[in-house]
Design an enzyme around this catalytic site. Structure first.
Site, PDB file in Angstrom:
ATOM      1  N   GLY A   1      36.629  47.746  27.459  1.00 32.97           N
ATOM      2  CA  GLY A   1      35.179  47.942  27.450  1.00 32.97           C
ATOM      3  C   GLY A   1      34.577  47.378  28.720  1.00 32.97           C
TER       4      GLY A   1
ATOM      5  N   ASN B   1      33.434  47.271  41.635  1.00 28.76           N
ATOM      6  CA  ASN B   1      32.251  48.001  41.151  1.00 28.76           C
ATOM      7  C   ASN B   1      31.187  46.986  40.763  1.00 28.76           C
ATOM      8  OD1 ASN B   1      30.311  49.268  39.492  1.00 28.76           O
ATOM      9  ND2 ASN B   1      31.765  50.855  38.898  1.00 28.76           N
TER      10      ASN B   1
ATOM     11  N   GLY C   1      37.020  38.718  34.703  1.00 29.30           N
ATOM     12  CA  GLY C   1      36.782  38.790  33.260  1.00 29.30           C
ATOM     13  C   GLY C   1      36.495  37.444  32.633  1.00 29.30           C
ATOM     14  N   GLU C   2      37.057  36.394  33.172  1.00 29.86           N
ATOM     15  CA  GLU C   2      36.971  35.102  32.497  1.00 29.86           C
ATOM     16  C   GLU C   2      36.187  34.041  33.246  1.00 29.86           C
ATOM     17  OE1 GLU C   2      40.965  34.772  30.046  1.00 29.86           O
ATOM     18  OE2 GLU C   2      41.093  36.153  31.710  1.00 29.86           O
TER      19      GLU C   2
ATOM     20  N   ARG D   1      36.789  40.790  46.890  1.00 33.53           N
ATOM     21  CA  ARG D   1      36.009  42.029  47.027  1.00 33.53           C
ATOM     22  C   ARG D   1      35.743  42.589  45.636  1.00 33.53           C
ATOM     23  NH1 ARG D   1      38.583  45.047  50.864  1.00 33.53           N
ATOM     24  NH2 ARG D   1      36.926  44.868  52.389  1.00 33.53           N
TER      25      ARG D   1
ATOM     26  N   GLY E   1      37.635  42.338  23.023  1.00 34.17           N
ATOM     27  CA  GLY E   1      38.783  41.624  22.462  1.00 34.17           C
ATOM     28  C   GLY E   1      38.753  40.148  22.828  1.00 34.17           C
TER      29      GLY E   1
HETATM   30 MO1  MOS Z   1      41.819  37.054  28.032  1.00 29.13          MO
HETATM   31  S1  MOS Z   1      41.739  35.401  26.770  1.00 29.13           S
HETATM   32  O1  MOS Z   1      43.190  36.659  28.904  1.00 29.13           O
HETATM   33  O2  MOS Z   1      42.036  38.434  27.081  1.00 29.13           O
END
Ligand code: MOS
Length: 693
Positions: A464, A585, A658-659, A582, A234
């Protein structure tokens, strides 16, 4: 400090829990849900940029066998929203090319598509503007920027600092319009039964989707159920429902008891689900003779849609990265007749750190010191933006450790100093950062079922990225049981309330809640529970956010080769060293970091949504012409981490991952390209013509 978990399952390189199902094609995504006699929706999209629909002739479509409904602004149900993106079919007005102006529902996708093609729409058109002009008076100052940050800041006196500086940088950096393009397109499946709505929605947040859809249709949220066990990516575009979801729910409402399915085409993904807007940043740096920064300024001009304001928080990272007494930032919008932009992986930090970290490299060259030394020299001891201490900040360690592992100090600092077989070779570095968010309001259930098994419920979403796996690891350690004893349930609003898989906050927010529920469970039932013993617990307050500045960091290194004759640019190596707390995974974490870096490579070299100013839309809306980094573009990409837990953030000591991988990557590549060639590219994507003289 939070009461830390003892890692056992956490930190293990566990394969994805949902891997076998996905490999077998057996993981049911939103569109795959088995339903009885579903109907298929196809939209009719505006072929003009701005104006109004004067007539819709649906007679040919309605005459086709299998067509159940043609929805237009004339027969559409009234919506209770003022959101310019979600007010689908509420008026004849057209605000951008590709806007949904009608929809057909039929028994097969083929009939729906054929019938949509047979709907004749006529328009009156008006003049439009789709690119930002140079007139500053036409710019609009948003009230706030995304994530609630102030639009402008002004500390000290930047102009005076620049005037008095031994070294300055004053340059403009431009980043392209880029599109999220997850592999799974946006899909919605909607069914109304009585007054109740059930939606399968490709979503980063089932509760967010429920809130939005309940609002748009004027429903009690309790009567709306949103389900989404698996998501095919996404990057932010699935953070909240878009027009396609609304029109599908609307059509289903007119066909009670029937399930209506809609999957966007790839071309529609370029206009109906948001994107990262094009922007230009003027960066000003002022420095003393030794490179100590005395001033940092960033002024952003960003394209946005007239019908719904989206202001990316582009200058926010520059407010906190480096110690400088004089700092000024601003965000302005050019409001245009274009589709509505939205979040795309590291909104703000991704473009912001391209500009800032390229400017820092330019300053290092002007001062004549190593760009790592320049960053270390300007390391703040408190957050310059808030004055708070950092909960943890290991940027300098990332730079030093990363430099050693990358082999940074092999480089001759002079540009154009290394040639290999006709290729100019350069190394570049840039810093990364991303906030360590934790979203409040989550709840989780822990229930003992039987035979040493525990069911853990939370309405989280797995984009995902690995939430199915990481949350089970956290639950296992929180309960003190093996991971195999955990049965996790996510992805449904029937489960306890959970926040979005966004802002790199998912694992921290949901994990903290699961730990709270597990501790409450053990507190109530001890180590020998009875079947069906359960607790529902709410997440504890995030008190650290009041007292500390919470961020992750990283150092990105790139090796770039530019061919002397052709200008062809290659990135044989990317190396990132991250301060991510930490790691829950290592396998899924590495995948996210390497994925973010790869997306940064794609942003640096490839992705460019080209505006056709005559037709007023993206001229390359498909994956053939809008190039995303593919296997042949991606060589040796590695991510490592320091592995120092931040015990103030959450019981896992983790920071979001994630970012952060996308932040700084494009600057590292641009800086390496400069080192290779002596050519400074300040506009993305970096294309080979820049290196040809
Ligand atoms: Mo991210 S742009 O916070 O899904």
């Amino acid at each position: 400090m939070t009461d830390q978990l003892t890692p056992n399952a956490i930190g293990r390189d566990v394969a994805r829990a949902d891997g076998p199902l996905k490999v077998l094609g057996a993981a049911p995504y939103a569109y795959d849900q088995p339903l009885t006699d579903p109907l298929y929706l196809c939209t009719v999209d505006a072929t003009v940029v701005r104006g109004r629909v004067t007539a819709v002739d649906a007679s040919a479509a309605l005459a086709m066998d299998g067509v159940e409904l043609v929805l237009t602004h004339e027969n559409a149900p009234e919506l209770s929203t003022e959101d310019g993106e979600l007010r689908v079919l509420q008026s004849p007005e057209v605000h951008f090319r590709g806007q949904v102006v009608a929809a057909v529902v039929a028994t097969t996708t083929e009939v729906a598509a054929a019938a949509a093609g047979a709907v004749v729409v006529t328009y009156d058109t008006e003049p439009f503007s789709v690119t930002a002009g140079s007139d500053p008076a036409a710019l609009h100052a948003p009230e706030k920027v995304n994530a609630g940050y102030p639009t402008d800041t002004d500390d000290g006196d930047l102009d005076a600092a620049v005037a008095a500086a031994a070294f300055t940088v004053d340059e403009e950096y431009t980043t392209a319009r880029t599109h999220n393009n997850p592999l799974e397109p946006h899909t919605t499946v909607a069914t109304w039964t009585g007054g109740d709505l059930h939606v399968f929605e490709a979503s980063q947040s089932v509760f967010g989707a429920r809130r939005v859809l309940a609002g748009v249709f004027g429903l009690d949220p309790e009567r709306v159920r949103v389900t989404c066990p698996y998501v095919g990516g996404g990057f932010g575009s699935k953070g909240s429902p878009h027009a396609g979801a609304v029109v599908t729910v609307m059509a289903a409402r007119m066909l009670p008891g029937r399930s209506v399915k809609f999957a966007l085409t790839r071309r529609q993904m370029f206009r109906l689900v948001g994107y990262r807007p094009r922007m230009t940043q003027r960066v000003r740096l002022a420095a003393a003779p030794d490179g100590t920064l005395t001033g940092v300024g960033v002024d952003v001009v960003q394209e946005s849609a007239r019908i719904k304001e989206y202001a990316e928080q582009t200058a926010v990272a520059a407010r906190m990265m480096y110690a400088a007494p004089n700092r000024r930032t601003s965000h302005r919008l050019a409001l245009l007749d274009i589709p509505v932009p939205t979040w795309m992986r590291a909104p703000g930090e991704a473009p912001g750190m391209f500009a800032l970290e390229t400017a820092i490299d330019e300053l290092a060259a002007r001062v004549g010191i190593d760009p790592i030394a320049l960053r270390v020299r300007n390391e703040p001891d408190r957050d310059p933006a808030t004055g708070k201490p950092f909960s943890s900040r290991h940027l300098v360690d990332c730079l030093h450790e990363g430099a050693d592992r990358f082999g940074w100090y092999d480089r001759d600092p002079r540009p154009r100093s290394r040639r290999v077989n006709g290729w100019l070779v350069g190394y570049g570095v840039a810093a990364s950062t991303y906030p360590a968010y934790r979203i409040p309001g989550n709840s989780a259930v822990v229930r003992y079922t039987a035979d040493d098994r525990y069911r853990v419920e939370i309405g989280a979403s797995d984009l995902g990225t690995g939430a199915w796996t990481a949350l089970a690891q956290i639950a296992a350690d929180a309960l003190g049981v093996p991971q195999e004893s955990i049965d996790l349930a996510i992805g449904d609003t029937r489960l306890p309330r959970a926040s979005v898989a966004g802002g790199s906050s998912g694992t921290a927010s949901w994990g903290t809640t699961i730990v709270e529920a597990a501790r409450a469970f053990r507190g109530k039932f001890g180590q020998a529970p009875e079947p069906d013993d359960e607790v529902l617990a709410d997440a504890p307050e995030n008190t650290a956010a009041e007292d500390f500045a919470l961020h992750g960091y990283g150092a990105q290194f790139a090796e770039v080769r530019v061919h002397e004759d052709t200008g062809e640019i290659r990135v044989p190596r990317l190396y990132g060293m991250f301060d991510a707390g930490r790691v829950i995974n290592p396998r899924t974490a590495r995948s996210q970091l390497v994925g973010g870096m790869t997306m940064g490579l794609s942003m640096a070299l490839h992705e460019d949504s080209v505006m056709d100013t005559a037709l007023g839309h993206t001229a390359n809306p498909d994956l053939a012409e809008y190039h995303i980094a593919a296997n042949a573009d991606v060589h040796d990409v590695r991510a490592d981490w320091l592995g120092i837990p931040d015990e103030r953030l959450n019981p896992m000591g983790s920071k979001g991952i994630g970012e952060i991988g996308i932040t700084g990557t494009a600057a590292a590549i641009a800086n390496a390209a400069h080192h290779a060639t002596g050519v400074r590219v300040r506009e993305l994507p970096i294309t080979l013509d820049r290196f040809l003289r």
